[in-house]
Design a protein around this motif. Structure first.
Motif, PDB file in Angstrom:
ATOM      1  N   PHE A 199       0.818  -1.213   0.000  1.00  0.00           N
ATOM      2  CA  PHE A 199       0.000   0.000   0.000  1.00  0.00           C
ATOM      3  C   PHE A 199       0.855   1.270   0.000  1.00  0.00           C
ATOM      4  O   PHE A 199       0.612   2.171  -0.811  1.00  0.00           O
ATOM      5  CB  PHE A 199      -0.948  -0.023   1.199  1.00  0.00           C
ATOM      6  N   PRO A 200       1.853   1.422   0.908  1.00  0.00           N
ATOM      7  CA  PRO A 200       2.673   2.643   0.840  1.00  0.00           C
ATOM      8  C   PRO A 200       3.439   2.798  -0.462  1.00  0.00           C
ATOM      9  O   PRO A 200       3.573   3.919  -0.980  1.00  0.00           O
ATOM     10  CB  PRO A 200       3.623   2.482   2.034  1.00  0.00           C
ATOM     11  N   LEU A 201       3.953   1.706  -1.013  1.00  0.00           N
ATOM     12  CA  LEU A 201       4.702   1.802  -2.264  1.00  0.00           C
ATOM     13  C   LEU A 201       3.804   2.247  -3.409  1.00  0.00           C
ATOM     14  O   LEU A 201       4.184   3.112  -4.211  1.00  0.00           O
ATOM     15  CB  LEU A 201       5.356   0.456  -2.586  1.00  0.00           C
ATOM     16  N   VAL A 202       2.620   1.669  -3.507  1.00  0.00           N
ATOM     17  CA  VAL A 202       1.705   2.045  -4.596  1.00  0.00           C
ATOM     18  C   VAL A 202       1.241   3.490  -4.428  1.00  0.00           C
ATOM     19  O   VAL A 202       1.121   4.237  -5.411  1.00  0.00           O
ATOM     20  CB  VAL A 202       0.509   1.078  -4.637  1.00  0.00           C
ATOM     21  N   PHE A 203       0.986   3.903  -3.189  1.00  0.00           N
ATOM     22  CA  PHE A 203       0.552   5.282  -2.958  1.00  0.00           C
ATOM     23  C   PHE A 203       1.665   6.271  -3.289  1.00  0.00           C
ATOM     24  O   PHE A 203       1.408   7.352  -3.851  1.00  0.00           O
ATOM     25  CB  PHE A 203       0.117   5.454  -1.499  1.00  0.00           C
ATOM     26  N   ALA A 204       2.904   5.934  -2.952  1.00  0.00           N
ATOM     27  CA  ALA A 204       4.031   6.793  -3.311  1.00  0.00           C
ATOM     28  C   ALA A 204       4.200   6.872  -4.829  1.00  0.00           C
ATOM     29  O   ALA A 204       4.467   7.946  -5.385  1.00  0.00           O
ATOM     30  CB  ALA A 204       5.316   6.271  -2.659  1.00  0.00           C
ATOM     31  N   LEU A 205       4.013   5.745  -5.514  1.00  0.00           N
ATOM     32  CA  LEU A 205       4.098   5.754  -6.972  1.00  0.00           C
ATOM     33  C   LEU A 205       2.982   6.599  -7.580  1.00  0.00           C
ATOM     34  O   LEU A 205       3.205   7.341  -8.552  1.00  0.00           O
ATOM     35  CB  LEU A 205       4.023   4.311  -7.489  1.00  0.00           C
ATOM     36  N   PHE A 206       1.785   6.510  -7.018  1.00  0.00           N
ATOM     37  CA  PHE A 206       0.682   7.341  -7.507  1.00  0.00           C
ATOM     38  C   PHE A 206       0.993   8.823  -7.333  1.00  0.00           C
ATOM     39  O   PHE A 206       0.721   9.636  -8.232  1.00  0.00           O
ATOM     40  CB  PHE A 206      -0.610   6.988  -6.769  1.00  0.00           C
ATOM     41  N   ASN A 207       1.544   9.220  -6.183  1.00  0.00           N
ATOM     42  CA  ASN A 207       1.899  10.621  -5.964  1.00  0.00           C
ATOM     43  C   ASN A 207       2.922  11.103  -6.985  1.00  0.00           C
ATOM     44  O   ASN A 207       2.816  12.224  -7.505  1.00  0.00           O
ATOM     45  CB  ASN A 207       2.450  10.799  -4.548  1.00  0.00           C
ATOM     46  N   LEU A 208       3.895  10.253  -7.267  1.00  0.00           N
ATOM     47  CA  LEU A 208       4.915  10.627  -8.246  1.00  0.00           C
ATOM     48  C   LEU A 208       4.295  10.856  -9.624  1.00  0.00           C
ATOM     49  O   LEU A 208       4.569  11.865 -10.296  1.00  0.00           O
ATOM     50  CB  LEU A 208       5.984   9.538  -8.309  1.00  0.00           C
ATOM     51  N   VAL A 209       3.432   9.945 -10.044  1.00  0.00           N
ATOM     52  CA  VAL A 209       2.791  10.079 -11.359  1.00  0.00           C
ATOM     53  C   VAL A 209       1.832  11.265 -11.373  1.00  0.00           C
ATOM     54  O   VAL A 209       1.778  12.033 -12.350  1.00  0.00           O
ATOM     55  CB  VAL A 209       2.066   8.769 -11.719  1.00  0.00           C
ATOM     56  N   TYR A 210       1.088  11.451 -10.300  1.00  0.00           N
ATOM     57  CA  TYR A 210       0.082  12.519 -10.245  1.00  0.00           C
ATOM     58  C   TYR A 210       0.736  13.896 -10.364  1.00  0.00           C
ATOM     59  O   TYR A 210       0.370  14.704 -11.228  1.00  0.00           O
ATOM     60  CB  TYR A 210      -0.693  12.406  -8.933  1.00  0.00           C
ATOM     61  N   TRP A 211       1.713  14.171  -9.495  1.00  0.00           N
ATOM     62  CA  TRP A 211       2.317  15.502  -9.497  1.00  0.00           C
ATOM     63  C   TRP A 211       3.104  15.766 -10.769  1.00  0.00           C
ATOM     64  O   TRP A 211       3.054  16.881 -11.312  1.00  0.00           O
ATOM     65  CB  TRP A 211       3.209  15.673  -8.268  1.00  0.00           C
ATOM     66  N   SER A 212       3.831  14.761 -11.245  1.00  0.00           N
ATOM     67  CA  SER A 212       4.598  14.983 -12.480  1.00  0.00           C
ATOM     68  C   SER A 212       3.670  15.213 -13.670  1.00  0.00           C
ATOM     69  O   SER A 212       3.946  16.063 -14.526  1.00  0.00           O
ATOM     70  CB  SER A 212       5.516  13.784 -12.742  1.00  0.00           C
ATOM     71  N   THR A 213       2.549  14.489 -13.715  1.00  0.00           N
ATOM     72  CA  THR A 213       1.636  14.630 -14.858  1.00  0.00           C
ATOM     73  C   THR A 213       0.952  15.988 -14.865  1.00  0.00           C
ATOM     74  O   THR A 213       0.991  16.710 -15.875  1.00  0.00           O
ATOM     75  CB  THR A 213       0.585  13.510 -14.825  1.00  0.00           C
ATOM     76  N   TYR A 214       0.332  16.365 -13.765  1.00  0.00           N
ATOM     77  CA  TYR A 214      -0.453  17.602 -13.763  1.00  0.00           C
ATOM     78  C   TYR A 214       0.429  18.842 -13.730  1.00  0.00           C
ATOM     79  O   TYR A 214       0.070  19.861 -14.340  1.00  0.00           O
ATOM     80  CB  TYR A 214      -1.428  17.601 -12.589  1.00  0.00           C
ATOM     81  N   LEU A 215       1.541  18.793 -13.072  1.00  0.00           N
ATOM     82  CA  LEU A 215       2.441  19.943 -13.115  1.00  0.00           C
ATOM     83  C   LEU A 215       3.036  20.125 -14.504  1.00  0.00           C
ATOM     84  O   LEU A 215       3.208  21.251 -14.981  1.00  0.00           O
ATOM     85  CB  LEU A 215       3.558  19.780 -12.079  1.00  0.00           C
ATOM     86  N   PHE A 216       3.326  19.026 -15.178  1.00  0.00           N
ATOM     87  CA  PHE A 216       3.847  19.115 -16.535  1.00  0.00           C
ATOM     88  C   PHE A 216       2.783  19.668 -17.482  1.00  0.00           C
ATOM     89  O   PHE A 216       3.087  20.493 -18.354  1.00  0.00           O
ATOM     90  CB  PHE A 216       4.312  17.734 -17.001  1.00  0.00           C
ATOM     91  N   GLN A 217       1.540  19.233 -17.325  1.00  0.00           N
ATOM     92  CA  GLN A 217       0.467  19.759 -18.168  1.00  0.00           C
ATOM     93  C   GLN A 217       0.239  21.246 -17.916  1.00  0.00           C
ATOM     94  O   GLN A 217      -0.007  22.022 -18.848  1.00  0.00           O
ATOM     95  CB  GLN A 217      -0.830  18.983 -17.907  1.00  0.00           C
ATOM     96  N   GLU A 218       0.354  21.646 -16.656  1.00  0.00           N
ATOM     97  CA  GLU A 218       0.156  23.056 -16.325  1.00  0.00           C
ATOM     98  C   GLU A 218       1.256  23.931 -16.934  1.00  0.00           C
ATOM     99  O   GLU A 218       0.990  25.004 -17.471  1.00  0.00           O
ATOM    100  CB  GLU A 218       0.124  23.196 -14.794  1.00  0.00           C
ATOM    101  N   GLU A 219       2.506  23.448 -16.890  1.00  0.00           N
ATOM    102  CA  GLU A 219       3.597  24.201 -17.497  1.00  0.00           C
ATOM    103  C   GLU A 219       3.492  24.209 -19.015  1.00  0.00           C
ATOM    104  O   GLU A 219       3.808  25.203 -19.666  1.00  0.00           O
ATOM    105  CB  GLU A 219       4.945  23.610 -17.066  1.00  0.00           C
ATOM    106  N   GLU A 220       3.039  23.094 -19.578  1.00  0.00           N
ATOM    107  CA  GLU A 220       2.889  23.013 -21.024  1.00  0.00           C
ATOM    108  C   GLU A 220       1.789  23.962 -21.497  1.00  0.00           C
ATOM    109  O   GLU A 220       1.906  24.625 -22.545  1.00  0.00           O
ATOM    110  CB  GLU A 220       2.564  21.582 -21.433  1.00  0.00           C
ATOM    111  N   LYS A 221       0.730  24.083 -20.721  1.00  0.00           N
ATOM    112  CA  LYS A 221      -0.354  24.997 -21.058  1.00  0.00           C
ATOM    113  C   LYS A 221       0.093  26.437 -20.963  1.00  0.00           C
ATOM    114  O   LYS A 221      -0.367  27.320 -21.687  1.00  0.00           O
ATOM    115  CB  LYS A 221      -1.541  24.750 -20.123  1.00  0.00           C
ATOM    116  N   ASP A 222       1.038  26.680 -20.030  1.00  0.00           N
ATOM    117  CA  ASP A 222       1.551  28.029 -19.872  1.00  0.00           C
ATOM    118  C   ASP A 222       2.351  28.449 -21.113  1.00  0.00           C
ATOM    119  O   ASP A 222       2.336  29.598 -21.514  1.00  0.00           O
ATOM    120  CB  ASP A 222       2.448  28.092 -18.626  1.00  0.00           C
TER     121      ASP A 222
END
Length: 388
Positions: free
Chosen positions: A365-388
Motif C-alpha cells: 500500500f505505501p509503495l503504490v501510494f508513493a508511486l501514484f503521488n509521483l505520477v500525479y504531481w509529475s503529470t499535472y504539473l507538466f500539463q500546467e507548465e505546457e499549457k503556460d
C-alpha cells in the motif's frame, strides 16, 4: 445625440465574470479576457485606442484571496459585420491559483486519512472491532471530504485533477477495509485448517494407543500359550529361529508415520514420530542397523557436482532474521528464479496466510501510494507548465 469629444473623460465601473477551465484545478492558471467594444457606432464615428505607455494601471498591492495576477496583455479586437467595422479593445489578465490553501485544506488531510487507514495492518487479527471501526470511520471521513470539495465547485462534465486525487485516496481507504475482510476470511480458514490438523493428530494418537494396547495384549498371549511350541520350530541349519511377531509390523519403514509427520510438520511432531518409530526396535544395535539402511543410501546423493561431498552446516542461530543476506545474493544473482525463491523463503517466516496478507499489505500500500503521488504531481504539473 452627440458624440464625445477627444478630450472627454469617461469613467466606467464594471463587475465582470470569467469563465474558467477547471481540468487542472487546483493546479491551474486562468486567463480572463476583458473586451470593450462599440455596438452603436462604426469606426467612422468612434475608434478605441490604447494609451501609449502603461495603458493598464494595476494597484501595486493588489491582493486576491485565492489568485495572484501574474501578467496582462493588451490588444485590439475590431469586428466587421454587414453594417460596418466596429472598434474593440481587449485585455487578457493571467491569474495563478494559490496552491497553499488547497495543500493545507485538501491534500494533507487526505494523505493523513489514507495513512491512518493503514494502521489496521499493524493491529492484531483478532481485534475485529478496532479494525472495522477504523476502516469504516476513515472511509466515511474521506467520503465527506470528497463531497465537501465538490460542493464548492460548479458541476462540470469533465474530470478535474482534484477528482483524481480524492478518488484514488478513497480507493486506498476502501482497499484497506477490504484487506481486513480478506484477512478475517484467511484467519478463519487458518483456524479451520488448524482444527482439522488437531483432530487428525488426536485420531492418529488414539489409533496408535489402540495398536500399542493390542500389541501388548498379543505379546502377553504369545508368552503364555505358544512358548511350549517354540522348540518344535527349528531352523534347517539346526539352530533355533525365533519369530518375533509384531502385530502392527505392516509398515516396517514407517511410511505411515512419515505421512502423518508431513501433515503435522512441526518439530515436536517430528520428534515424537521418530521416537515412536524407533521404539519398535528394542535394542540399540537393531536401531543402528535400521538407521544405517536409510542414512547410507542417501549420502551419495548429497555430493557436490565436482565429486566432493557437500556438507550442509546447520546454524542453530538465525543471524539474518530479515533476510538481508538473501537480498544481497538476490541483488548479485538477479534472476526471476532467485527472486521467487527469496520471496518464498521470506514469506515462510509467517506461518498463517492472514499474517502474510497483513505483511504484504504493509509494504504494498505505501509503495503504490508513493508511486501514484509521483505520477500525479509529475503529470499535472507538466500539463500546467505546457499549457503556460
Amino acid at each position: 445625440m452627440s458624440l464625445l469629444g477627444p478630450g472627454t473623460k469617461l469613467e466606467i465601473s464594471l463587475t465582470l465574470s470569467c469563465p474558467m477551465d477547471l481540468k487542472l484545478y487546483p493546479l491551474d492558471r486562468q486567463t480572463c479576457q476583458l473586451r470593450m467594444a462599440s455596438y452603436g457606432w462604426t469606426t467612422d464615428d468612434l475608434v478605441f485606442l490604447w494609451k501609449d505607455g502603461d495603458p493598464v494601471q494595476i494597484v501595486k498591492k493588489l491582493h486576491l484571496p485565492r489568485f495572484t495576477l501574474e501578467k496582462f496583455f493588451t490588444d485590439y479586437c475590431n469586428s466587421k459585420t454587414n453594417t460596418g467595422e466596429y472598434s474593440c479593445l481587449r485585455v487578457d489578465l493571467r491569474f495563478k491559483r494559490e496552491f497553499s490553501y488547497y495543500l493545507i485544506q485538501i491534500y494533507i488531510p487526505c494523505c493523513m486519512l489514507v495513512i491512518v487507514s493503514w494502521v489496521s495492518f499493524w493491529l492484531d487479527q483478532n481485534a475485529i472491532p478496532a479494525r472495522v471501526s477504523l476502516g469504516v470511520t476513515t472511509l466515511l471521513t474521506m467520503a465527506t471530504q470528497t463531497s465537501g470539495i465538490n460542493a464548492s465547485l460548479p458541476p462540470v462534465s469533465y474530470t478535474k485533477a482534484i477528482d483524481v486525487w480524492t478518488g484514488v485516496c478513497l480507493t486506498f481507504v476502501f482497499g484497506a477495509l477490504l484487506e481486513f475482510a480478506l484477512v478475517n476470511y484467511a484467519s478463519r480458514s487458518d483456524m479451520h485448517r488448524e482444527n482439522m490438523k488437531k483432530q487428525q493428530r488426536r485420531q492418529w494418537e488414539l489409533e496408535q494407543a489402540a495398536l500399542e494396547a493390542a500389541a501388548a495384549s498379543q505379546d502377553h498371549l504369545e508368552d503364555g500359550a505358544t512358548f511350549p511350541m517354540k522348540p518344535l520350530m527349528r531352523h534347517p541349519s539346526g539352530h533355533h529361529h525365533h519369530h518375533h511377531h509384531h502385530p502392527h509390523n505392516n509398515d516396517p519403514l514407517g511410511l505411515e508415520k512419515a505421512r502423518q509427520c508431513e501433515i503435522h510438520m512441526t518439530p515436536q511432531t517430528a520428534q515424537a514420530t521418530c521416537k515412536s518409530w524407533l521404539s519398535k526396535f528394542p535394542t540399540r544395535s537393531k536401531r543402528i542397523d535400521v538407521v544405517s539402511r536409510i542414512t547410507f543410501p542417501l549420502k551419495p546423493l548429497m555430493r557436490h557436482p565436482s565429486g566432493h561431498h557437500h556438507h550442509h552446516h546447520h546454524h542453530p542461530h538465525n543471524n539474518d532474521p530479515l533476510g538481508l543476506e538473501k537480498a544481497r545474493q538476490c541483488e548479485i544473482h538477479m534472476t526471476p528464479q532467485t527472486a521467487q525463491a527469496t520471496c518464498k523463503s521470506w514469506l515462510s517466516k509467517f506461518p498463517t496466510r492472514s499474517k502474510r496478507i497483513d505483511v504484504v499489505s504493509r509494504i504494498t500500500f505505501p509503495l503504490v501510494f508513493a508511486l501514484f503521488n509521483l505520477v500525479y504531481w509529475s503529470t499535472y504539473l507538466f500539463q500546467e507548465e505546457e499549457k503556460d
